[in-house]
Design a protein around this motif. Structure first.
Motif, PDB file in Angstrom:
ATOM      1  N   GLU A  16       0.834  -1.204   0.000  1.00  0.00           N
ATOM      2  CA  GLU A  16       0.000   0.000   0.000  1.00  0.00           C
ATOM      3  C   GLU A  16       0.874   1.262   0.000  1.00  0.00           C
ATOM      4  O   GLU A  16       0.622   2.203  -0.761  1.00  0.00           O
ATOM      5  N   GLU A  17       1.917   1.260   0.812  1.00  0.00           N
ATOM      6  CA  GLU A  17       2.831   2.401   0.868  1.00  0.00           C
ATOM      7  C   GLU A  17       3.554   2.588  -0.471  1.00  0.00           C
ATOM      8  O   GLU A  17       3.723   3.709  -0.952  1.00  0.00           O
ATOM      9  N   PHE A  18       3.986   1.487  -1.060  1.00  0.00           N
ATOM     10  CA  PHE A  18       4.650   1.511  -2.367  1.00  0.00           C
ATOM     11  C   PHE A  18       3.715   2.119  -3.414  1.00  0.00           C
ATOM     12  O   PHE A  18       4.102   3.028  -4.159  1.00  0.00           O
ATOM     13  N   ASN A  19       2.475   1.645  -3.462  1.00  0.00           N
ATOM     14  CA  ASN A  19       1.514   2.137  -4.446  1.00  0.00           C
ATOM     15  C   ASN A  19       1.124   3.592  -4.202  1.00  0.00           C
ATOM     16  O   ASN A  19       0.929   4.359  -5.148  1.00  0.00           O
ATOM     17  N   LYS A  20       1.029   3.991  -2.937  1.00  0.00           N
ATOM     18  CA  LYS A  20       0.723   5.394  -2.624  1.00  0.00           C
ATOM     19  C   LYS A  20       1.848   6.304  -3.102  1.00  0.00           C
ATOM     20  O   LYS A  20       1.606   7.426  -3.537  1.00  0.00           O
ATOM     21  N   SER A  21       3.076   5.821  -3.016  1.00  0.00           N
ATOM     22  CA  SER A  21       4.215   6.617  -3.484  1.00  0.00           C
ATOM     23  C   SER A  21       4.161   6.804  -4.993  1.00  0.00           C
ATOM     24  O   SER A  21       4.489   7.879  -5.499  1.00  0.00           O
ATOM     25  N   ILE A  65      14.574   1.610  -6.408  1.00  0.00           N
ATOM     26  CA  ILE A  65      15.476   0.786  -5.591  1.00  0.00           C
ATOM     27  C   ILE A  65      14.704  -0.342  -4.913  1.00  0.00           C
ATOM     28  O   ILE A  65      15.129  -1.498  -4.918  1.00  0.00           O
ATOM     29  N   TYR A  66      13.567  -0.012  -4.330  1.00  0.00           N
ATOM     30  CA  TYR A  66      12.735  -1.022  -3.654  1.00  0.00           C
ATOM     31  C   TYR A  66      12.350  -2.139  -4.620  1.00  0.00           C
ATOM     32  O   TYR A  66      12.527  -3.325  -4.335  1.00  0.00           O
ATOM     33  N   ALA A  67      11.838  -1.753  -5.777  1.00  0.00           N
ATOM     34  CA  ALA A  67      11.358  -2.746  -6.747  1.00  0.00           C
ATOM     35  C   ALA A  67      12.499  -3.610  -7.268  1.00  0.00           C
ATOM     36  O   ALA A  67      12.360  -4.835  -7.365  1.00  0.00           O
ATOM     37  N   TYR A  68      13.606  -2.991  -7.587  1.00  0.00           N
ATOM     38  CA  TYR A  68      14.724  -3.751  -8.155  1.00  0.00           C
ATOM     39  C   TYR A  68      15.425  -4.630  -7.131  1.00  0.00           C
ATOM     40  O   TYR A  68      15.851  -5.746  -7.462  1.00  0.00           O
ATOM     41  N   LEU A  69      15.564  -4.173  -5.894  1.00  0.00           N
ATOM     42  CA  LEU A  69      16.174  -5.033  -4.872  1.00  0.00           C
ATOM     43  C   LEU A  69      15.308  -6.265  -4.631  1.00  0.00           C
ATOM     44  O   LEU A  69      15.817  -7.380  -4.521  1.00  0.00           O
ATOM     45  N   GLY A  70      13.997  -6.066  -4.567  1.00  0.00           N
ATOM     46  CA  GLY A  70      13.088  -7.201  -4.400  1.00  0.00           C
ATOM     47  C   GLY A  70      13.119  -8.134  -5.597  1.00  0.00           C
ATOM     48  O   GLY A  70      13.126  -9.361  -5.456  1.00  0.00           O
ATOM     49  N   TYR A  71      13.174  -7.560  -6.783  1.00  0.00           N
ATOM     50  CA  TYR A  71      13.207  -8.356  -8.003  1.00  0.00           C
ATOM     51  C   TYR A  71      14.494  -9.172  -8.091  1.00  0.00           C
ATOM     52  O   TYR A  71      14.471 -10.371  -8.371  1.00  0.00           O
TER      53      TYR A  71
END
Length: 183
Positions: A16-21, A65-71
């Motif tokens: 939710e926080e990711f999508n709100k950003s 950064i969040y998306a790529y580290l998780g990926y």
């Protein structure tokens, strides 16, 4: 093994926080286009613009950064594959919308920019960034050229993404045992 994984909750606590950003970046991008042709109206306008532009940069970098580290932690994770795509989309959108910025800044005479910077102490801290930008002036593309590049940039990553998926997800290489016979 989880102790060796990235703690991504430092960036975003949940989806939710990711999508709100992402929603916030979209909203900020709607605001920044209002500055087209007006960045240098006054030292106040310039400062407002710089703060908004910086906020967009900081938030898009955090999303990326969040998306790529998780990926890259697990390329077979469909959830982070979708987040990576969302991050790419928002980065590309941001790049496309803000193509006017550098050409508009460089269309000004550097002495005019220096005058505006000296009118406000808070703007003074951005002096070096403007100096650096103006030093590269002859190597900067026009707004139309920047837009063209930003619109095709996604196509340049397709082959890399396909290779990464094949190399890191689809090909199973097995495991190696250490000297104690452990995997």
């Amino acid at each position: 093994m989880d102790k060796y994984k990235w703690d991504l909750t430092k960036l975003f606590k949940n989806d939710e926080e990711f999508n709100k950003s992402i929603d916030k970046v979209n909203s900020l991008l709607n605001e920044i286009v209002k500055y087209k042709g007006k960045i240098f109206e006054s030292s106040n306008t310039l400062l407002e613009f710089i703060k908004l532009d910086t906020e967009i940069d900081m938030l898009t970098e955090r999303i990326y950064i969040y998306a790529y580290l998780g990926y890259y932690d697990d390329m077979s994770n469909e959830d982070f594959l979708q987040k990576k795509e969302k991050a790419n989309n928002i980065m590309n959108k941001s790049s496309s919308i803000r193509t006017f910025v550098t050409p508009e800044i460089l269309s000004k005479d550097y002495e005019e920019v220096q005058k505006l910077l000296s009118e406000d102490k808070e703007l003074e801290k951005y002096r070096f960034a403007f100096e650096k930008l103006f030093r590269r002036k002859e190597h900067i593309l026009s707004e139309q050229e920047e837009l063209l590049l930003s619109n095709v940039s996604e196509t340049f990553t397709t082959s890399r993404d396909a290779f990464n998926a094949l190399n890191n997800v689809d090909i199973k290489l097995g495991t190696i045992k250490d000297e104690d016979g452990k995997n």
